[in-house]
Write an enzyme that holds these catalytic residues in place. Structure first.
Site, PDB file in Angstrom:
ATOM      1  N   CYS A   1       0.822  -1.208   0.000  1.00  0.00           N
ATOM      2  CA  CYS A   1       0.000   0.000   0.000  1.00  0.00           C
ATOM      3  C   CYS A   1       0.853   1.254   0.000  1.00  0.00           C
ATOM      4  CB  CYS A   1      -0.914   0.007   1.226  1.00  0.00           C
ATOM      5  SG  CYS A   1      -1.878  -1.504   1.423  1.00  0.00           S
TER       6      CYS A   1
ATOM      7  N   LEU B   1      -3.465  -2.028  -1.935  1.00  0.00           N
ATOM      8  CA  LEU B   1      -3.286  -3.168  -2.821  1.00  0.00           C
ATOM      9  C   LEU B   1      -3.719  -4.379  -2.015  1.00  0.00           C
ATOM     10  CD1 LEU B   1      -2.242  -4.474  -5.454  1.00  0.00           C
ATOM     11  CD2 LEU B   1       0.015  -4.606  -4.391  1.00  0.00           C
TER      12      LEU B   1
ATOM     13  N   GLY C   1       2.305  -2.770   4.272  1.00  0.00           N
ATOM     14  CA  GLY C   1       3.169  -3.909   4.526  1.00  0.00           C
ATOM     15  C   GLY C   1       2.426  -5.201   4.774  1.00  0.00           C
TER      16      GLY C   1
ATOM     17  N   SER D   1      11.403 -12.822  -3.706  1.00  0.00           N
ATOM     18  CA  SER D   1      12.715 -12.585  -4.299  1.00  0.00           C
ATOM     19  C   SER D   1      13.800 -13.196  -3.422  1.00  0.00           C
ATOM     20  CB  SER D   1      12.970 -11.079  -4.458  1.00  0.00           C
ATOM     21  OG  SER D   1      13.421 -10.512  -3.239  1.00  0.00           O
TER      22      SER D   1
END
EC number: 6.3.5.4
Length: 630
Positions: free
Chosen positions: A2, A51, A76, A363
């Site tokens: 976000c 998001l 987060g 990742s």
């Protein structure tokens, strides 16, 4: 993931215009395309762009407690939120959503700032407590998520995820800070203790800030640090098993999502290890993606393909070439401040590719810093051994003279480039390492800067922060100190800034399991020989991953996610390099010797010297200055 923004008046509760908050979050819409919210009360306003990742139907923000005492806006993921929730429910808390955001409301009520010690995740949030009349800002331990703040002329404390959120406020004075320019030219990024806009600050990783009404804004408080001063005991096999188990737990905790999830796969050890552990934990084919280059020396696709086949992933790839230069302006917009790590272009492209199929991607970032994977650690470790054999005066005399006399063969094969090594051996170890992490050397910066810029800097030197951090590190060994300094500066300033801005630019959430703070705390206790052995970085991790990955992936020379900009500036981007020498933007600052820039571009194009990274720096600086300051 976000975007957040807001205002708080510490002195007196002035009214806050909701439209002002709305503008501050609207420019960060890319961070949260799924929804927005604004909340205001006397003296405070909070904004949020969402998001949706967990609890897609609930979890709207800013979120308030049942009694409207506590309001939070949060960016987060808290990976252990379910465990923390159970603890809070056992203490009487009643939850009305399934989101991790609500944990912050109940956690603050019960523990106050002490709740940060219980959270495992990546986050930056602002929490307002109407009863205590305070604003609480916090950032995660490693700095995965960003948070900028500034005190404005009307007495407000303004904050935002990205600098552009603050730039949307009309009272922010846009004045460049020459010290940040020195930092950028030295390091290739503006570190977290600096900002290109004078007066703006970044909340440091592992810090929080409690602002109370009627009191001046205090200094942030550190709530977490990494300690390299203790050593783990046990056999190599026992430590190997513990490392694997911690990596496994970190990966699995980051696979929780209510949206499609995948992984970046470069073909290197770190991303391959993450994919291997994801495949082990998943009942479905892991979605993976990679990008390659049209320069053979930088292309890792065949290794990524080998790993993808080994674990039967749903794999996709894409090529980055010089004609992808059109994305540079999008990077400038995404980063706000100048950012010269050229791998950002490739990272942006792989994020674009990932976003076509997933909303969350894991990742391999963090393993190099945690387990000594960078080549510079090998050099630093070897040089320190030599320094320990000779008195400082003798080293300075012998190696210093040889280093100054030896020619600078930028164009030559690596074994013939002794100059930097000789000069490093002549110097203090901390000073030498501080220079080794830089892009443009102090000597070259001195040639590029005008006398006016040098006077304005007033003796400020970018490398000094590294030296001070290394000398004050909770560490036993030179390798400890180097890793600690990188985790404090390089990691949040370069690696995590790159990951956050490029992923958020396409509304993708990137997660870094190898930066789980419990994993890092364990890695920091490993003996030096378990991190670096016979010139092999990440030794214990590679040994542990032998059960999952082939030898040619584990032990091949580290290539890195590097965009071939030097070749580009001698080919497709030659005109861009020449244009820097007549740049009105750079010339107008009065900071740069334009003839020196012209010589750099000419020498690089002719192959007389290697200045690709410095030219990329100047190009990114030029575009960022034009965007931020007009």
């Amino acid at each position: 993931m976000c975007g957040i923004a807001g205002l708080f008046y510490p002195a007196t509760p002035k009214p806050v215009d909701p439209q002002r908050i709305a503008k501050m979050i609207e420019v960060q819409a890319h961070r949260g395309p799924d929804g927005s919210g604004v909340w205001t009360a006397p003296g405070v306003g909070l904004g949020h762009r969402r998001l949706s990742i967990i609890d897609l139907g609930g979890g709207a923000q800013p979120m308030q407690s049942f009694d409207e005492r506590i309001t939070v806006t949060y960016n987060g993921e808290i990976y252990n939120f379910r465990e923390v929730r159970l603890e809070l429910e056992a203490r009487g808390a009643h939850f009305v959503t399934e989101s991790d955001t609500e944990v912050l409301l109940h956690g603050w009520r019960l523990w106050g700032p002490g709740m940060l010690a219980r959270l495992n995740g990546m986050f930056a949030f602002a929490l307002h407590d109407a009863e205590r009349q305070c604003l609480f800002l916090a950032r995660d331990r490693l700095g995965v998520k960003p948070l900028h703040y500034v005190e404005l002329a009307d007495g407000a404390l303004a904050f935002a995820s990205e600098l552009k959120g603050l730039l949307a406020h009309p009272l922010l004075r846009r004045k460049p800070d020459i010290r940040a320019i020195e930092d950028f030219m030295a390091l290739g990024y503006v570190p977290d203790d600096a900002c290109i806009v004078a007066g703006v600050k970044k909340l440091a990783a592992g810090y929080c800030l409690l602002v109370e009404r009627g009191k001046p804004v205090p200094k942030p408080v550190q709530y977490w640090d990494l300690d390299f001063s203790n050593r783990a005991r046990g056999s190599a096999s026992a430590l190997e098993e513990e490392l694997v188990e911690r990596m496994r737990a970190a990966v699995r905790s980051r696979m929780v999502a209510d949206v499609p999830l995948g992984a970046f796969l470069s073909g290197g050890v770190d991303s391959s290890a993450v994919v291997a552990l994801m495949a082990e934990a998943s009942t479905r084919a892991v979605k993976t993606c990679t990008i390659g280059f049209d320069e053979a020396g930088h292309d890792e696709r065949r290794f990524a393909t080998e790993v993808a086949r080994r674990f039967a992933t749903d794999h996709r790839e894409r090529i980055v070439a010089p004609d992808d230069f059109s994305a540079v302006d999008r990077l400038v917009t995404a980063f706000d401040e100048p950012f010269a790590d050229a791998s950002a272009l490739a990272t942006y492209r792989v994020c674009e590719l990932a976003r076509e199929n997933v909303t969350v991607a894991l990742s391999g970032d963090g393993a190099d810093e945690a387990l000594a994977g960078y080549r510079r650690y090998k050099f630093q470790h070897a040089e320190e051994r030599v320094r320990g054999l000779l008195p400082a005066g003798l080293r300075a005399n012998v190696f210093g003279r040889l280093g100054h006399a030896y020619p600078k063969f930028d164009w030559a094969p690596r074994p013939l480039r002794f100059k930097s090594t000789l000069l490093a051996l002549a110097d203090d170890g901390d000073e030498a390492y501080a220079r080794s992490v830089g892009v443009t050397t102090p000597t070259l910066r001195a040639l590029l800067f005008t006398d006016a810029a040098t006077r304005a800097l007033g003796g400020h030197r970018a490398e000094e922060r590294y030296v001070a951090t290394m000398r004050g590190a909770p560490a036993r060994d030179a390798l400890d100190r180097a890793q600690y300094a990188d985790i404090k500066h390089w990691l949040p300033g370069d690696i995590l800034t790159k990951s956050d801005r490029t992923s958020m630019a396409v509304s993708l959430e990137a997660r870094e399991p190898l930066l789980d703070h419990r994993l890092l705390e364990f890695a920091a206790t490993l003996p030096v020989s378990m991190r670096l052995r016979r010139g092999q970085g990440k030794w214990l991790m590679k040994k542990a991953m032998e059960r999952y990955l082939p030898q040619n992936v584990l032990y091949r020379p580290k290539m890195g996610f590097v965009t071939p900009i030097s070749a580009w500036f001698r080919g497709a981007l030659t005109d861009e390099a020449q244009g820097l020498a007549v740049s009105k933007t750079l010339s107008a600052t009065g900071w740069f010797d334009m003839r020196a820039i012209q010589h750099l571009a000419e020498d690089h194009r002719a192959g007389k010297a290697e200045h690709g990274r410095t030219l990329w720096q100047l190009m990114m600086l030029e575009r960022s200055l034009a965007r931020v300051f007009g």
